[in-house]
Every structure is written in structure tokens, then in C-alpha cells.
Design an enzyme around this catalytic site. Structure first.
Site, PDB file in Angstrom:
ATOM      1  N   ARG A   1      -4.245  -8.880 -20.452  1.00 25.65           N
ATOM      2  CA  ARG A   1      -5.220  -8.602 -21.522  1.00 25.65           C
ATOM      3  C   ARG A   1      -4.640  -7.697 -22.611  1.00 25.65           C
ATOM      4  NH1 ARG A   1      -8.109  -3.996 -21.026  1.00 25.65           N
ATOM      5  NH2 ARG A   1     -10.097  -4.803 -21.785  1.00 25.65           N
TER       6      ARG A   1
ATOM      7  N   ASP B   1     -10.595   1.499 -24.515  1.00 27.76           N
ATOM      8  CA  ASP B   1     -10.929   1.387 -23.096  1.00 27.76           C
ATOM      9  C   ASP B   1     -10.738   2.711 -22.370  1.00 27.76           C
ATOM     10  OD1 ASP B   1     -11.537  -1.256 -23.075  1.00 27.76           O
ATOM     11  OD2 ASP B   1      -9.507  -1.911 -22.581  1.00 27.76           O
TER      12      ASP B   1
ATOM     13  N   GLU C   1       1.346  -7.603   9.002  1.00 26.21           N
ATOM     14  CA  GLU C   1       1.638  -6.165   9.012  1.00 26.21           C
ATOM     15  C   GLU C   1       2.486  -5.746   7.816  1.00 26.21           C
ATOM     16  OE1 GLU C   1       0.474  -3.627  10.790  1.00 26.21           O
ATOM     17  OE2 GLU C   1      -0.839  -5.243  11.488  1.00 26.21           O
TER      18      GLU C   1
ATOM     19  N   PRO D   1       0.817  -1.227   0.000  1.00 29.30           N
ATOM     20  CA  PRO D   1       0.000   0.000   0.000  1.00 29.30           C
ATOM     21  C   PRO D   1       0.847   1.272   0.000  1.00 29.30           C
ATOM     22  CG  PRO D   1      -0.322  -1.253   2.042  1.00 29.30           C
ATOM     23  CD  PRO D   1       0.534  -2.099   1.147  1.00 29.30           C
TER      24      PRO D   1
HETATM   25  C1  LIG Z   1      -2.580  -5.854   6.006  1.00 27.03           C
HETATM   26  S1  LIG Z   1      -1.511  -5.419   4.711  1.00 27.03           S
HETATM   27  C2  LIG Z   1      -0.216  -4.551   5.564  1.00 27.03           C
HETATM   28  C3  LIG Z   1      -0.453  -3.058   5.630  1.00 27.03           C
HETATM   29  C4  LIG Z   1       0.675  -2.283   6.295  1.00 27.03           C
HETATM   30  N1  LIG Z   1       0.676  -2.504   7.725  1.00 27.03           N
HETATM   31  C5  LIG Z   1       0.521  -0.796   5.995  1.00 27.03           C
HETATM   32  O1  LIG Z   1      -0.192  -0.100   6.738  1.00 27.03           O
HETATM   33  O2  LIG Z   1       1.097  -0.308   4.986  1.00 27.03           O
HETATM   34  C6  LIG Z   1      -0.738  -6.924   4.264  1.00 27.03           C
HETATM   35  C7  LIG Z   1      -0.247  -6.994   2.848  1.00 27.03           C
HETATM   36  O3  LIG Z   1      -1.336  -6.853   1.935  1.00 27.03           O
HETATM   37  C8  LIG Z   1      -0.877  -6.301   0.709  1.00 27.03           C
HETATM   38  N2  LIG Z   1      -1.675  -5.085   0.451  1.00 27.03           N
HETATM   39  C9  LIG Z   1      -2.554  -4.504   1.308  1.00 27.03           C
HETATM   40  N3  LIG Z   1      -3.126  -3.426   0.755  1.00 27.03           N
HETATM   41  C10 LIG Z   1      -2.615  -3.316  -0.475  1.00 27.03           C
HETATM   42  C11 LIG Z   1      -2.799  -2.387  -1.546  1.00 27.03           C
HETATM   43  N4  LIG Z   1      -3.629  -1.355  -1.425  1.00 27.03           N
HETATM   44  N5  LIG Z   1      -2.096  -2.575  -2.687  1.00 27.03           N
HETATM   45  C12 LIG Z   1      -1.223  -3.593  -2.822  1.00 27.03           C
HETATM   46  N6  LIG Z   1      -1.002  -4.492  -1.839  1.00 27.03           N
HETATM   47  C13 LIG Z   1      -1.680  -4.361  -0.693  1.00 27.03           C
HETATM   48  C14 LIG Z   1       0.590  -5.997   0.880  1.00 27.03           C
HETATM   49  O4  LIG Z   1       1.335  -7.044   0.280  1.00 27.03           O
HETATM   50  C15 LIG Z   1       0.750  -5.951   2.396  1.00 27.03           C
HETATM   51  O5  LIG Z   1       2.075  -6.281   2.793  1.00 27.03           O
END
Ligand SMILES: C[S@@+](CC[C@H](N)C(=O)[O-])C[C@H]1O[C@@H](n2cnc3c(N)ncnc32)[C@H](O)[C@@H]1O
Length: 434
Positions: free
Chosen positions: A154, A169, A116, A89
Site C-alpha cells: 500500500r 496514518d 515447530e 516469532p
Molecule cells: C507454530 S509456528 C512455530 C513456533 C516455534 N516453535 C517457536 O516457538 O518459535 C510455525 C511457523 O509459523 C510462523 N509464525 C508463527 N508465529 C509467527 C509470528 N508471530 N510471526 C511470524 N511468523 C510466525 C513461522 O513461520 C513459524 O515457523
């Protein structure tokens, strides 16, 4: 053949997710290969653990560096040029442009975090880039990997049939796509737009283009800054913008009482000729419905009234018709109450009162929020003179607008400059190209 490796602790999640539709057909045809890799295979302790508590304390587990790094290295042993992407994220938000960019790689390897997140050293050792799906948190990177693979796959030539061409698109054209319809021609009282049924292809193309522009203008005006546009597009967007601005109900008042002076005493300040002229011109340029100049001093109103009359009816009206137009929306008032009464009479409701100040600590409305508010209700934007508004005025305001920031300590704009800058900011936040 394109290779998409996915490093995960849940490889079974991919068995069904990517085994439907065009992506799975492309895999069957040998155009691409999806290769889930279980990170646990590289966890060498007794329990094959892939996570642990975090240093520094705090809730939640973190994915250990070793199993992830070793998994990437195992993939790279066979596929050394693969590009390693961490789903995260905190990464750059994924867009269609990224899908087009990632299409250039023969092999991509996605790391799916869980808990996390992952040990930060994984980034230093094996990650080429981090991608986020958007400003929200998923429980793991798996769904993000599936989404990105779907968007990239795609675009591979041969994956979509001609009937599903990605050329038009949303986002590929820089705009949102126009609406689609299929049979029946009428459904629950809703008809297909007539233009689509008359077989006139030039008219259909024009309608579709305008619908694309309209939807983008309404929903994602940010895209218009970079979208490739021709002269007709620009003219169409300009009309949409002007229509929107015309529906805006914005009023401006310049108060000369009750104001603070240098000693913080409450005083009535003098009307200046420049504030009369320049703010009238700015307000007319930016479509303000009326500019009120407020002073309880009758002598001041009399002098200002003579200036305005000179341009509306006297020699000035024939000497410079533009200035006459600028003053047509300017009115002198004895008090703020009179201003509010006039707006309420015209609009049928009391305006939202928004005060302005150079101080940063009390603002509670931003430019985009105020621009939006002016479309829904009449708004009176109040500017002060002297050393600014008294506390009574701030208390009666519904909102205090975010100040204009300078580039350093000095921040003392003239009120006419502040009016012009704020009106321009509100205009920019009305979307479109103006
Ligand atoms: C619960 S999340 C961890 C969030 C982290 N504690 C933070 O606040 O940035 C667990 C995993 O989900 C994936 N993930 C969660 N949200 C995501 C997003 N918006 N885009 C891409 N991957 C995501 C990532 O691989 C991340 O390490």
C-alpha cells in the site's frame, strides 16, 4: 514492478487472500506481482516430504532444509537480488518503519514456516532477515507474509488513490491517528464532535493533532519518545502528564520503628535532619500526597516537630518559602497504624501497603505496576531505616517493590537517595514526557 515471492506448502492460501482490494488492483495494473511457490516442488524423495522429526527428540515436526533451500535457489536463479525473509516469532517485530524499509527492495521472498519451525541451517544458508508479526504464535508463516505484503504494497506509489493517502496514518506520523467520523451527524445519541462540523480548518487541524497526542499518550506512550513533536505538542503532553500525576494517590512513610539493627535486634532508630529535609523536598517535587515520619519516641517527634515548625512558621518560613512548601506535606506520626488511619480518613479506603527493600528475592510488584496501582487506589510506599524492616512489616505489606539495582556487588543507597530514585521511576512509568 515489485515482486513478492512466497515460499509455502499451501500456495492456494494466496489465491483469495490477495485477490481483493487495492493490492489485487495493483497486481492487475502491473505495479506488483505476487508469486506463490510450492516448496513441495523441490522435495525430491518418494513422498515429496517437506518435514521430518527433530534431532534431540521432542514433540512436533520440523521443515527440512533441502526443499526450502532449493526453492530459494530456484527463485534466485531468475531473481538474484531478491531479499529473503523468514517469518519467525523469534525475529524482529514488524513495524511501519520496516514496511517503509522493505519498500526499497524491488523483490522480496518470504519463507513460511509450519509445524515447530524450520531447520536452523536454512537461516545460515539463504535467509537475509527474520521478521515476527508479534508476540504470539501462528500455525504458519502464510498469514504473516500476507500481512507484511499488504503493509508494504500500500506504500508503493500508485497503489492507494489520493483519498487513502498513507501520509497521516497511525505510525507514519510517529503517533496514533485521530478518530474519524462520517454521516450521519448523530447516531444512537452519539454526536460527531462539533469542531469537525464548523468548517474552521485551523481548529480542525488542532483538534486532530491533540486527539492523536492524547490517544498515543493513553495507549502507546512508548511512541512519544521518538515522535517528532513541536512546542505546542510538548506543552499539551505536559498538561496530560500533570493531570495524570495529580490523580495519583501516593503516600510515603519513613519508619524508625520497628527496625532491625546490625545484630538483627528490633530497635527504634533516630530521625535525621537530612531525611526530614530531602525526602520532604523529593515528595513535594513528585506530587506525593503526604510524607509521614514515624517514630514512637516522643522526644524524637518533639525535635523533628521543632525543625518542621521552624520552616513552616518560624524564621525559616520567611527565609526560604520553598522549604516551607516542601514541609507542608510532612507529618509526624507515632505508629504505622496512625498513618493508615489518616490515609483511610482522607481517601475513604485503606491504602495498598508497599514495602521497599534492597533484597532481590522477595519483590512482587514492578515500577509500572505500582505506577498503575496509584491511579486506581491510595498506595503507601514504606521506607525503612537502620538495617531494614522486621519480618512483621514485610508480612503486613500487600506488596514488596522491585529493588533498585546497582551495577555490582555494592548496593547501599541512603534512604533519601532511594526515595528520590523510586519516585522518579514511578513518574517515568506514568507515561508522557516528564
Ligand atoms: C507454530 S509456528 C512455530 C513456533 C516455534 N516453535 C517457536 O516457538 O518459535 C510455525 C511457523 O509459523 C510462523 N509464525 C508463527 N508465529 C509467527 C509470528 N508471530 N510471526 C511470524 N511468523 C510466525 C513461522 O513461520 C513459524 O515457523
Amino acid at each position: 514492478m515489485k515482486i513478492y515471492n512466497i515460499l509455502t506448502i499451501f500456495p492456494k492460501m494466496f489465491e483469495s487472500a490477495l485477490s481483493f482490494g487495492v493490492v489485487s488492483k495493483a497486481a492487475d495494473k502491473g505495479i506488483l506481482e505476487i508469486n506463490p511457490v510450492d516448496i513441495r516442488e523441490c522435495a525430491y524423495d518418494r513422498h515429496r516430504s517437506t518435514d521430518d522429526c527433530q534431532y534431540g527428540g521432542g514433540h512436533g515436526l520440523v521443515m527440512k532444509a533441502e526443499p526450502v533451500v532449493e526453492s530459494v535457489r530456484a527463485v534466485k536463479a531468475n531473481d538474484p537480488s531478491t531479499r529473503v525473509i523468514m517469518l519467525d516469532p523469534r525475529g524482529k517485530t514488524f513495524s511501519q518503519k520496516d514496511a517503509e524499509r522493505l519498500l526499497e527492495y524491488e523483490s522480496l521472498t518470504f519463507i513460511c514456516g509450519r509445524y515447530e519451525g524450520v531447520d536452523e541451517r536454512i537461516y545460515d544458508l539463504v535467509v537475509d532477515e527474520s521478521i515476527s508479526l508479534g508476540d504470539f504464535i501462528l500455525t504458519g508463516g502464510e498469514l504473516a507474509a500476507i500481512t507484511i505484503i499488504d503493509a508494504v504494497a500500500r506504500l508503493i506509489p500508485g497503489v492507494l488513490g489520493d483519498e487513502n493517502s498513507p501520509v497521516e496514518d497511525s505510525y507514519s506520523t510517529g503517533l496514533l491517528e485521530y478518530p474519524h467520523y462520517t454521516r450521519p451527524a448523530e447516531y444512537e445519541g452519539l454526536s460527531v464532535p462539533e469542531v469537525l462540523t464548523n468548517g474552521h480548518h485551523a481548529e480542525i487541524d488542532r483538534w486532530r493533532r491533540e486527539q492523536s497526542l492524547r490517544l498515543t499518550f493513553e495507549r502507546r506512550p512508548d511512541l512519544l519518545r521518538e515522535a517528532p513533536l513541536n512546542d505546542h505538542d510538548r506543552a499539551f503532553l505536559r498538561k496530560l502528564t500533570l493531570d495524570k500525576i495529580k490523580s495519583r494517590r501516593l503516600y510515603v512513610a519513613l519508619l524508625h520503628y520497628p527496625m532491625k539493627d546490625k545484630e538483627k535486634d528490633v530497635v527504634a532508630t533516630s530521625i535525621t535532619n537530612m531525611d526530614l529535609h530531602d525526602i520532604s523536598r523529593s515528595c513535594t517535587t513528585y506530587g506525593v500526597r503526604k510524607y509521614f515520619v514515624v517514630t514512637p519516641l516522643s522526644a524524637q517527634r518533639e525535635i523533628a516537630g521543632r525543625v518542621i515548625d521552624h520552616w513552616l512558621e518560624g524564621y525559616g518560613a520567611t527565609y526560604n518559602a520553598n522549604r516551607k512548601q516542601a514541609f507542608m506535606g510532612t507529618a509526624l506520626k507515632e505508629s504505622l497504624m496512625e498513618v493508615l488511619e489518616e490515609i483511610e480518613r482522607v481517601e475513604g479506603q485503606r491504602p495498598r501497603i508497599v514495602a521497599t527493600t534492597a533484597r532481590t528475592d522477595r519483590a512482587n510488584i514492578s515500577y509500572p505496576q505500582l505506577a498503575e496501582a496509584t491511579l486506581n487506589q491510595p498506595c503507601l510506599l514504606m521506607f525503612g531505616t537502620g538495617w531494614g524492616f522486621t519480618e512483621d512489616i514485610f508480612r503486613m505489606a500487600d506488596n514488596i517493590l522491585q529493588p533498585i539495582d546497582g551495577t555490582g556487588e555494592f548496593n547501599h543507597l541512603s534512604v533519601r537517595s532511594a526515595v528520590a530514585i523510586i519516585l522518579d521511576r514511578l513518574n517515568r512509568n506514568s507515561g508522557g514526557l516528564l
